[in-house]
Write a protein that holds these residues in place. Sequence first.
Motif, PDB file in Angstrom:
ATOM      1  N   TRP A  54      70.340  45.650  66.066  1.00  0.00           N
ATOM      2  CA  TRP A  54      70.809  46.487  67.179  1.00  0.00           C
ATOM      3  C   TRP A  54      72.278  46.838  66.966  1.00  0.00           C
ATOM      4  N   PHE A 147      70.958  45.248  81.649  1.00  0.00           N
ATOM      5  CA  PHE A 147      70.417  44.040  81.008  1.00  0.00           C
ATOM      6  C   PHE A 147      69.533  43.235  81.965  1.00  0.00           C
ATOM      7  N   ARG A 184      69.899  38.935  81.227  1.00  0.00           N
ATOM      8  CA  ARG A 184      68.485  38.874  80.816  1.00  0.00           C
ATOM      9  C   ARG A 184      67.851  37.566  81.294  1.00  0.00           C
ATOM     10  N   PHE A 207      72.161  35.574  69.184  1.00  0.00           N
ATOM     11  CA  PHE A 207      71.680  36.925  68.875  1.00  0.00           C
ATOM     12  C   PHE A 207      71.436  37.148  67.381  1.00  0.00           C
ATOM     13  N   CYS A 283      66.301  48.172  74.201  1.00  0.00           N
ATOM     14  CA  CYS A 283      67.723  48.211  74.557  1.00  0.00           C
ATOM     15  C   CYS A 283      68.306  49.269  73.625  1.00  0.00           C
TER      16      CYS A 283
HETATM   17  O1  AHR Z   1      74.628  43.744  73.854  1.00  0.00           O
HETATM   18  C1  AHR Z   1      73.412  44.150  73.316  1.00  0.00           C
HETATM   19  C2  AHR Z   1      72.814  43.020  72.525  1.00  0.00           C
HETATM   20  O2  AHR Z   1      73.725  42.630  71.522  1.00  0.00           O
HETATM   21  C3  AHR Z   1      71.532  43.330  71.792  1.00  0.00           C
HETATM   22  O3  AHR Z   1      70.388  43.094  72.536  1.00  0.00           O
HETATM   23  C4  AHR Z   1      71.602  42.339  70.685  1.00  0.00           C
HETATM   24  O4  AHR Z   1      70.673  42.554  69.667  1.00  0.00           O
HETATM   25  C5  AHR Z   1      73.016  42.506  70.288  1.00  0.00           C
HETATM   26  O5  AHR Z   1      73.506  41.580  69.458  1.00  0.00           O
END
Ligand code: AHR
Length: 329
Positions: A54, A147, A184, A207, A283
Motif C-alpha cells: 500500500w 479507517f 480499524r 503493517f 484502502c
Molecule cells: O495508513 C494506511 C495503512 O498504512 C495501510 O493500510 C497499510 O498497508 C499501510 O502501511
Amino acid sequence: MRRSVLGSIALIGAVALTAVGCASGGGGAGAGGDGGGGELVTVGFAQTGSESGWRSANTESMQEAFSEENGFELIFNAADNDPAAQISAVRDFISRGVEAIVIAPIVEDGWDDVLQEASDAGIPVILEDRTVSAPEDLYASWVGLDFKKEGVMAGEWAAEEFGDTPTKMVVLEGTTGSAPANDRAEGFAEAIEGTAIETIDSQTGDFTRDGGKTVMEGFLQKYGVDGIDLLYAHNDDMALGAIEAIEAAGGVPGEDIKIVSIDAVKDGMQALVDGKINFIVECNPLLGELAAGLVTDVLAGETVEKTYYVEDQTFTQEQAAAVIDSRPY
Ligand code: AHR
C-alpha cells in the motif's frame, strides 16, 4: 500544469470523495507557483516509510502528482516508521523554507509542537492518509480514508460469517499508535459486538509482511492451527506474512483459518482470488492528485474543507477475480 482539488477529483475518476464540513471545496485553476511557466513550488513530503505494498503505491501516487511537470519540486523523506525521524524531517523542511508540507503521520500523537512551528513559519501543512490528534487549526486540510469504517466493514463480514458460532480470533494489528491501527480495531470491535467471536490474542505486526509472519508463527506455536478459527489482519501485507506461517505449520489458509484483511493491494487480491484470504476491505492509496490539489488551493488562498474522505469498497473472492486485472495497484 497545476490543478485544483476539484480538478483532481475528476482526474481520479473511480475514486469517490466526500468532504466533511461546510461546503466550498476549492476550485480555481493553478494557484501560486509557476502559474504555468515560472518557478516550481517547493513541497516537503514526510512519508511514513516503505512498510507495505500500500505504502509503495501511495508513494508512487504522490511522486507522480507532485512532479516538475505539474509545477512542483518535491523533497521526499521516508522515515522508516520512526516517529522521531519523521518529526525531524518536518523540522528540516521548515528550516529549508519549503512553501508547503505534506505529511503521512506514522502515529497520531506528538505533532502539536512541530505543527505549531510550521504554522509560526507561515508554511501550510496538508495531511494525507493518516490523521493526528493535534488541534485542527494546526493544519490546513486532511485527505484519506475512513479507517474506522474499514474496520466496521471487515467486522460486519466476520459477524455475518461466524455469528453465533463460537470462534477463536487472533488479530495482527498495524503500527501501535497509528490512526489505522486504532480505528480499524475500534470499528471491528463495534461490528462483532454480540457475536460469539472471541479475541484470543492481538499483537502488532507493524503493517509489514515479516512482522505478520513472525507474530503469526507465535500465535500458531501457542494455539496450534486447530486453536485458531479466524485471523483479522489490519493490512494485506501482514495477512500475506501470516499465510506463509500457516502454510509452514501445515494449515490451509482461508480454510482451516479464515482471513479478513484491509488494503486490496495486488498481492492481497491475488491471495483472495486463490482462496487464501476470504474477504478484503479496500484502502485506496491513490491520494497524490488530491493532496496536490489541496496544496495548490491552499497556496492560492482558497477555502478548503478540513477533511476529505475517499470512499472504499469491499471484495469477496468472486468480486476480486472480476476486477484484479484492471486495478492500478
Ligand atoms: O495508513 C494506511 C495503512 O498504512 C495501510 O493500510 C497499510 O498497508 C499501510 O502501511
